[in-house]
Design a protein around this motif. Sequence first.
Motif, PDB file in Angstrom:
ATOM      1  N   UNK A   1     -40.493 -29.623 -14.840  1.00 50.44           N
ATOM      2  CA  UNK A   1     -40.061 -28.985 -13.627  1.00 50.44           C
ATOM      3  C   UNK A   1     -41.256 -28.917 -12.676  1.00 50.44           C
ATOM      4  N   UNK A   2     -40.972 -29.062 -11.397  1.00 45.18           N
ATOM      5  CA  UNK A   2     -42.002 -29.035 -10.361  1.00 45.18           C
ATOM      6  C   UNK A   2     -41.630 -27.952  -9.358  1.00 45.18           C
ATOM      7  N   UNK A   3     -42.562 -27.080  -9.045  1.00 54.25           N
ATOM      8  CA  UNK A   3     -42.332 -26.029  -8.052  1.00 54.25           C
ATOM      9  C   UNK A   3     -43.535 -25.954  -7.132  1.00 54.25           C
ATOM     10  N   UNK A   4     -43.275 -25.613  -5.880  1.00 51.41           N
ATOM     11  CA  UNK A   4     -44.349 -25.526  -4.890  1.00 51.41           C
ATOM     12  C   UNK A   4     -44.095 -24.372  -3.937  1.00 51.41           C
ATOM     13  N   UNK A   5     -45.125 -24.012  -3.196  1.00 52.59           N
ATOM     14  CA  UNK A   5     -44.991 -23.042  -2.121  1.00 52.59           C
ATOM     15  C   UNK A   5     -45.919 -23.463  -1.001  1.00 52.59           C
ATOM     16  N   UNK A   6     -45.837 -22.753   0.104  1.00 49.12           N
ATOM     17  CA  UNK A   6     -46.691 -23.017   1.267  1.00 49.12           C
ATOM     18  C   UNK A   6     -47.571 -21.798   1.516  1.00 49.12           C
ATOM     19  N   UNK A   7     -48.734 -21.991   2.145  1.00 49.75           N
ATOM     20  CA  UNK A   7     -49.661 -20.880   2.353  1.00 49.75           C
ATOM     21  C   UNK A   7     -49.042 -19.679   3.073  1.00 49.75           C
ATOM     22  N   UNK A   8     -48.146 -19.927   4.030  1.00 50.87           N
ATOM     23  CA  UNK A   8     -47.592 -18.803   4.785  1.00 50.87           C
ATOM     24  C   UNK A   8     -46.838 -17.825   3.882  1.00 50.87           C
ATOM     25  N   UNK A   9     -46.239 -18.297   2.796  1.00 49.70           N
ATOM     26  CA  UNK A   9     -45.486 -17.412   1.910  1.00 49.70           C
ATOM     27  C   UNK A   9     -46.406 -16.619   0.988  1.00 49.70           C
ATOM     28  N   UNK A  10     -47.645 -17.056   0.834  1.00 48.82           N
ATOM     29  CA  UNK A  10     -48.626 -16.316   0.040  1.00 48.82           C
ATOM     30  C   UNK A  10     -49.284 -15.197   0.850  1.00 48.82           C
ATOM     31  N   UNK A  11     -49.390 -15.393   2.156  1.00 46.57           N
ATOM     32  CA  UNK A  11     -50.174 -14.470   2.982  1.00 46.57           C
ATOM     33  C   UNK A  11     -49.386 -13.710   4.045  1.00 46.57           C
ATOM     34  N   UNK A  12     -48.209 -14.198   4.429  1.00 49.22           N
ATOM     35  CA  UNK A  12     -47.416 -13.557   5.477  1.00 49.22           C
ATOM     36  C   UNK A  12     -46.091 -13.068   4.918  1.00 49.22           C
ATOM     37  N   UNK A  13     -45.507 -12.064   5.584  1.00 47.10           N
ATOM     38  CA  UNK A  13     -44.215 -11.534   5.141  1.00 47.10           C
ATOM     39  C   UNK A  13     -43.368 -11.199   6.363  1.00 47.10           C
ATOM     40  N   UNK A  14     -42.168 -10.724   6.108  1.00 45.19           N
ATOM     41  CA  UNK A  14     -41.292 -10.293   7.200  1.00 45.19           C
ATOM     42  C   UNK A  14     -41.963  -9.232   8.066  1.00 45.19           C
ATOM     43  N   UNK A  15     -42.861  -8.447   7.475  1.00 45.49           N
ATOM     44  CA  UNK A  15     -43.569  -7.408   8.238  1.00 45.49           C
ATOM     45  C   UNK A  15     -44.336  -8.014   9.417  1.00 45.49           C
ATOM     46  N   UNK A  16     -44.878  -9.217   9.222  1.00 45.08           N
ATOM     47  CA  UNK A  16     -45.639  -9.857  10.294  1.00 45.08           C
ATOM     48  C   UNK A  16     -44.753 -10.257  11.461  1.00 45.08           C
ATOM     49  N   UNK A  17     -43.491 -10.478  11.213  1.00 44.95           N
ATOM     50  CA  UNK A  17     -42.572 -10.870  12.282  1.00 44.95           C
ATOM     51  C   UNK A  17     -42.073  -9.681  13.087  1.00 44.95           C
ATOM     52  N   UNK A  18     -42.432  -8.480  12.673  1.00 49.13           N
ATOM     53  CA  UNK A  18     -41.921  -7.274  13.321  1.00 49.13           C
ATOM     54  C   UNK A  18     -42.730  -6.858  14.543  1.00 49.13           C
ATOM     55  N   UNK A  19     -43.692  -7.662  14.967  1.00 41.48           N
ATOM     56  CA  UNK A  19     -44.519  -7.309  16.119  1.00 41.48           C
ATOM     57  C   UNK A  19     -43.693  -7.104  17.381  1.00 41.48           C
ATOM     58  N   UNK A  20     -44.207  -6.292  18.266  1.00 41.10           N
ATOM     59  CA  UNK A  20     -43.493  -6.009  19.510  1.00 41.10           C
ATOM     60  C   UNK A  20     -43.833  -7.042  20.578  1.00 41.10           C
ATOM     61  N   UNK A  21     -43.067  -7.042  21.644  1.00 38.33           N
ATOM     62  CA  UNK A  21     -43.285  -7.911  22.804  1.00 38.33           C
ATOM     63  C   UNK A  21     -43.417  -9.375  22.378  1.00 38.33           C
ATOM     64  N   UNK A  22     -42.526  -9.805  21.511  1.00 38.65           N
ATOM     65  CA  UNK A  22     -42.449 -11.192  21.081  1.00 38.65           C
ATOM     66  C   UNK A  22     -43.653 -11.621  20.241  1.00 38.65           C
ATOM     67  N   UNK A  23     -44.494 -10.687  19.820  1.00 40.03           N
ATOM     68  CA  UNK A  23     -45.658 -10.987  18.997  1.00 40.03           C
ATOM     69  C   UNK A  23     -45.249 -11.600  17.650  1.00 40.03           C
ATOM     70  N   UNK A  24     -44.131 -11.160  17.117  1.00 40.75           N
ATOM     71  CA  UNK A  24     -43.667 -11.654  15.829  1.00 40.75           C
ATOM     72  C   UNK A  24     -43.325 -13.134  15.827  1.00 40.75           C
ATOM     73  N   UNK A  25     -43.105 -13.725  16.999  1.00 45.54           N
ATOM     74  CA  UNK A  25     -42.774 -15.147  17.080  1.00 45.54           C
ATOM     75  C   UNK A  25     -43.916 -16.025  16.578  1.00 45.54           C
ATOM     76  N   UNK A  26     -45.124 -15.485  16.532  1.00 37.46           N
ATOM     77  CA  UNK A  26     -46.256 -16.258  16.019  1.00 37.46           C
ATOM     78  C   UNK A  26     -46.097 -16.565  14.532  1.00 37.46           C
ATOM     79  N   UNK A  27     -45.219 -15.835  13.858  1.00 43.67           N
ATOM     80  CA  UNK A  27     -45.103 -15.950  12.410  1.00 43.67           C
ATOM     81  C   UNK A  27     -43.775 -16.562  11.970  1.00 43.67           C
ATOM     82  N   UNK A  28     -43.112 -17.254  12.854  1.00 46.32           N
ATOM     83  CA  UNK A  28     -41.864 -17.913  12.502  1.00 46.32           C
ATOM     84  C   UNK A  28     -42.149 -19.034  11.511  1.00 46.32           C
ATOM     85  N   UNK A  29     -41.341 -19.113  10.484  1.00 46.74           N
ATOM     86  CA  UNK A  29     -41.478 -20.172   9.484  1.00 46.74           C
ATOM     87  C   UNK A  29     -40.080 -20.607   9.059  1.00 46.74           C
TER      88      UNK A  29
END
Length: 84
Positions: A1-29
Amino acid sequence: MFAETCPQYLFLSLDDMAGSDFEGAKYVAFPPLRPKEHQAELWRGLRTNDLSLVAGSGRLLQDPERDAGRGAPDGPALPGRGEG
């Protein structure tokens, strides 16, 4: 079996997308970011070799592309904006 992930899932979460004034758009994945609690399992998978690879996928949206979705955070300019 082969499994992988990307760096954004190790370091970023839904919390990062909660920024105000469209700040959370920087963390779209795509697929969308997950809750912070999921990160511990990803790190465990790396330690135990259950995850075989960490690699980037796709491309980052540049500021003008993100800004095109301003005012429409669920619009096509922001793939993966909602929870998934």
